[in-house]
Enzyme design. Structure first.
Site, PDB file in Angstrom:
ATOM      1  N   GLY A 277      23.848   4.325  24.040  1.00  0.00           N
ATOM      2  CA  GLY A 277      23.321   4.711  22.732  1.00  0.00           C
ATOM      3  C   GLY A 277      23.042   6.198  22.694  1.00  0.00           C
ATOM      4  O   GLY A 277      23.809   7.013  22.190  1.00  0.00           O
ATOM      5  N   ARG A 278      21.924   6.567  23.333  1.00  0.00           N
ATOM      6  CA  ARG A 278      21.432   7.953  23.278  1.00  0.00           C
ATOM      7  C   ARG A 278      22.478   8.986  23.705  1.00  0.00           C
ATOM      8  O   ARG A 278      22.625  10.024  23.068  1.00  0.00           O
ATOM      9  CB  ARG A 278      20.211   8.059  24.188  1.00  0.00           C
ATOM     10  CG  ARG A 278      19.500   9.381  24.089  1.00  0.00           C
ATOM     11  CD  ARG A 278      18.462   9.535  25.207  1.00  0.00           C
ATOM     12  NE  ARG A 278      17.704   8.350  25.478  1.00  0.00           N
ATOM     13  CZ  ARG A 278      16.494   8.088  24.992  1.00  0.00           C
ATOM     14  NH1 ARG A 278      15.893   8.967  24.223  1.00  0.00           N
ATOM     15  NH2 ARG A 278      15.876   6.962  25.306  1.00  0.00           N
ATOM     16  N   CYS A 344      -1.218  11.238   7.937  1.00  0.00           N
ATOM     17  CA  CYS A 344      -2.641  11.243   8.301  1.00  0.00           C
ATOM     18  C   CYS A 344      -2.915  10.506   9.606  1.00  0.00           C
ATOM     19  O   CYS A 344      -3.469   9.396   9.607  1.00  0.00           O
ATOM     20  CB  CYS A 344      -3.446  10.656   7.156  1.00  0.00           C
ATOM     21  SG  CYS A 344      -3.205  11.624   5.682  1.00  0.00           S
ATOM     22  N   GLU A 345      -2.474  11.062  10.686  1.00  0.00           N
ATOM     23  CA  GLU A 345      -2.696  10.518  12.031  1.00  0.00           C
ATOM     24  C   GLU A 345      -2.758  11.692  12.996  1.00  0.00           C
ATOM     25  O   GLU A 345      -1.947  12.629  12.873  1.00  0.00           O
ATOM     26  CB  GLU A 345      -1.497   9.658  12.476  1.00  0.00           C
ATOM     27  CG  GLU A 345      -1.262   8.404  11.711  1.00  0.00           C
ATOM     28  CD  GLU A 345      -2.100   7.215  12.172  1.00  0.00           C
ATOM     29  OE1 GLU A 345      -2.644   7.255  13.302  1.00  0.00           O
ATOM     30  OE2 GLU A 345      -2.200   6.265  11.397  1.00  0.00           O
TER      31      GLU A 345
HETATM   32  N1  LLP Z   1      21.449  -1.946  25.876  1.00  0.00           N
HETATM   33  C1  LLP Z   1      20.247  -2.516  25.721  1.00  0.00           C
HETATM   34  C2  LLP Z   1      20.080  -3.941  26.009  1.00  0.00           C
HETATM   35  C3  LLP Z   1      19.160  -1.756  25.290  1.00  0.00           C
HETATM   36  O1  LLP Z   1      17.961  -2.328  25.145  1.00  0.00           O
HETATM   37  C4  LLP Z   1      19.333  -0.366  25.015  1.00  0.00           C
HETATM   38  C5  LLP Z   1      18.213   0.447  24.575  1.00  0.00           C
HETATM   39  C6  LLP Z   1      20.627   0.174  25.179  1.00  0.00           C
HETATM   40  C7  LLP Z   1      21.664  -0.638  25.627  1.00  0.00           C
HETATM   41  C8  LLP Z   1      20.923   1.623  24.899  1.00  0.00           C
HETATM   42  O2  LLP Z   1      20.202   2.450  25.729  1.00  0.00           O
HETATM   43  P1  LLP Z   1      20.479   4.052  25.722  1.00  0.00           P
HETATM   44  O3  LLP Z   1      21.898   4.273  26.215  1.00  0.00           O
HETATM   45  O4  LLP Z   1      20.321   4.513  24.333  1.00  0.00           O
HETATM   46  O5  LLP Z   1      19.444   4.588  26.619  1.00  0.00           O
HETATM   47  N2  LLP Z   1      13.253   4.282  21.480  1.00  0.00           N
HETATM   48  C9  LLP Z   1      13.393   4.783  22.810  1.00  0.00           C
HETATM   49  C10 LLP Z   1      14.590   4.196  23.515  1.00  0.00           C
HETATM   50  C11 LLP Z   1      14.582   2.683  23.538  1.00  0.00           C
HETATM   51  C12 LLP Z   1      15.809   2.100  24.182  1.00  0.00           C
HETATM   52  C13 LLP Z   1      15.882   0.650  23.896  1.00  0.00           C
HETATM   53  N3  LLP Z   1      17.010   0.008  24.470  1.00  0.00           N
HETATM   54  C14 LLP Z   1      13.437   6.312  22.772  1.00  0.00           C
HETATM   55  O6  LLP Z   1      13.356   6.887  21.692  1.00  0.00           O
HETATM   56  O7  LLP Z   1      13.483   6.944  23.814  1.00  0.00           O
END
Ligand code: LLP
Length: 416
Positions: A277-278, A344-345
């Site tokens: 994802g990221r 407001c936090e």
């Molecule tokens: N697969 C599963 C089962 C996941 O739970 C996640 C992310 C991914 C793949 C993708 O992970 P990535 O490649 O994006 O690291 N909100 C948090 C990140 C939460 C990630 C949740 N799961 C932040 O802003 O850092």
């Protein structure tokens, strides 16, 4: 990820940020189509093949245009809800390129996924397995599943995003996993495809990824001893990006290393999926924001901007650091300040203790806002969600219009 300073302005892929602010207002999200294509291609070129698939984790940024670009580049999709399922169906993804993760799949979500015929459910508990089995039996279908194990590996990232540690709700622990594999292997309405894991997010070293593959190799052998043969290993996502002066591995290094470790552990005959994802979208996006007020105080200076925690909750939630810069290249750094939003936090901050040369009315650009920014946004304080703009081939495209004030209460009913 390049912002170019020129003529008292800044440019992303040749487009003036002053122009974006004038045309679309602030705050607003900006994405570089160019960088999105570059990132996905980087991992695809080194990793993807007949037996190696790159899936995109929709939760990182679920905008339809972003999904469509990735679909056209050949991505599969990792989803976690009916909403995400319908998003990827809407952009024309083939169901066999969809995998479904998450600990709380509802009956409705399982039924819809079986009706579409998705590639695989990543199952996170024994009771979920039983539910999927009973629904599939009723629908006279066979549900493809992988068992998500919890390998108890510390990925070294923030506690809130370290999912592969045994104390979290994710996956089935090593002690109990064999029961799930045996059950899935024996039930007629279930097709056991493989093993799945996801150890965490924003992982900045390749070691935990290597460790996970070594641990999966042991599980594959254990399964063989029980006459269970799987064909798929889903490694989840988690590769980190550079927010500050950290040194996250590149997608290219990640892909090469994973390939090497797969071969070293004699797993090359297995199908592999990664769910990134990221690392695909994180550094592709920005938030452009205007300075509303500057509040000088003896204790602390506050730069109050029109973006807030409703647009970017990461600093509040994980103490995350995002680069924040004025769009004019003013080298003089004259105030030490917190950059805060209008919500407001006390936790409504975007950056703390930064040195900025800034005046009321200036535009600031916040970096690394492609992942987990817009997709985690809220309407807290009844603030409408901002426009999202994609820059493609030197042109601005609106990919999400700014919410109207009426949108905020369009679902609500006044009881008389
Ligand atoms: N697969 C599963 C089962 C996941 O739970 C996640 C992310 C991914 C793949 C993708 O992970 P990535 O490649 O994006 O690291 N909100 C948090 C990140 C939460 C990630 C949740 N799961 C932040 O802003 O850092």
């Amino acid at each position: 990820m390049t912002i170019e300073y020129k003529n008292n302005d800044s440019f992303i892929d040749g487009i003036s940020l002053k122009k974006i602010a004038a045309d679309f207002g602030t705050p607003c999200f900006i994405y570089s189509h160019n960088d999105l294509v570059k990132n996905f291609s980087e991992i695809k070129n080194v990793f993807a093949s007949e037996k190696r698939k790159v899936f995109y984790s929709v939760k990182a940024n679920s905008n339809l245009s972003i999904l469509k670009v990735l679909l056209e580049l050949g991505a599969g999709f990792d989803i976690v809800s009916l909403g995400e399922l319908e998003r990827v169906i809407k952009i024309g993804a083939q169901p066999e390129k969809i995998i479904y993760s998450g600990v709380g799949k509802s009956e409705e979500e399982i039924i819809r996924s079986l009706e579409y015929g998705i590639h695989c459910f990543n199952v996170e508990s024994f009771s979920e397995l039983e539910r999927i089995n009973s629904i599939a039996t009723k629908l006279n279908k066979v549900a493809p599943v992988s068992i998500r194990i919890n390998p108890n590996i510390d990925p070294g990232s923030h506690e809130f995003i370290s999912t592969g540690v045994e104390t979290t709700k994710f996956g089935i622990n090593l002690k109990n996993m064999m029961d799930a594999f045996i059950y899935a292997n024996n039930e007629k309405s279930i097709e056991l495809l493989g093993i799945d894991y996801h150890i965490g997010s924003q992982i900045e070293s390749l070691d935990p990824f290597k460790e996970a593959i070594v641990s999966v190799k042991k599980i594959v052998d254990q399964l063989k001893e029980n006459n269970i043969n799987i064909k798929l290993i889903d490694m989840g996502g988690g590769l980190g990006i550079n927010y500050q002066n950290n040194d996250a591995p590149s997608l290219n290094d990640f892909g090469k290393t994973i390939n090497q470790v797969i071969n070293d552990n004699e797993l090359s005959d297995y199908d592999f999926i990664i769910e990134l994802g990221r690392s695909i979208v994180g550094n592709v996006g920005y938030i452009l924001t205007s300075v509303e007020y500057i509040k000088k105080d003896s204790e602390k200076n506050f730069v109050i901007v029109d973006a807030g925690m409703d647009n970017l909750i990461r600093p509040a939630l994980y103490d995350a650091w995002h680069e924040i810069k004025p769009i004019t290249d003013n080298k003089e750094q004259n105030i030490l300040c917190d950059i805060v939003g209008p919500v407001c936090e006390c936790t409504d901050f975007l950056g703390k203790d930064r040195r900025l040369s800034v005046q009321q009315g200036d535009l600031l650009i916040i970096s690394s806002c492609g992942a987990y920014a817009s997709s985690m946004a809220s309407n807290y304080n009844s603030r409408p969600k901002p426009s999202e703009i994609m820059i493609k081939n030197g042109e601005m495209h609106i990919i999400s219009r700014k919410e109207k004030i009426n949108d905020l209460f369009s679902r609500e009913i006044i009881v008389s």
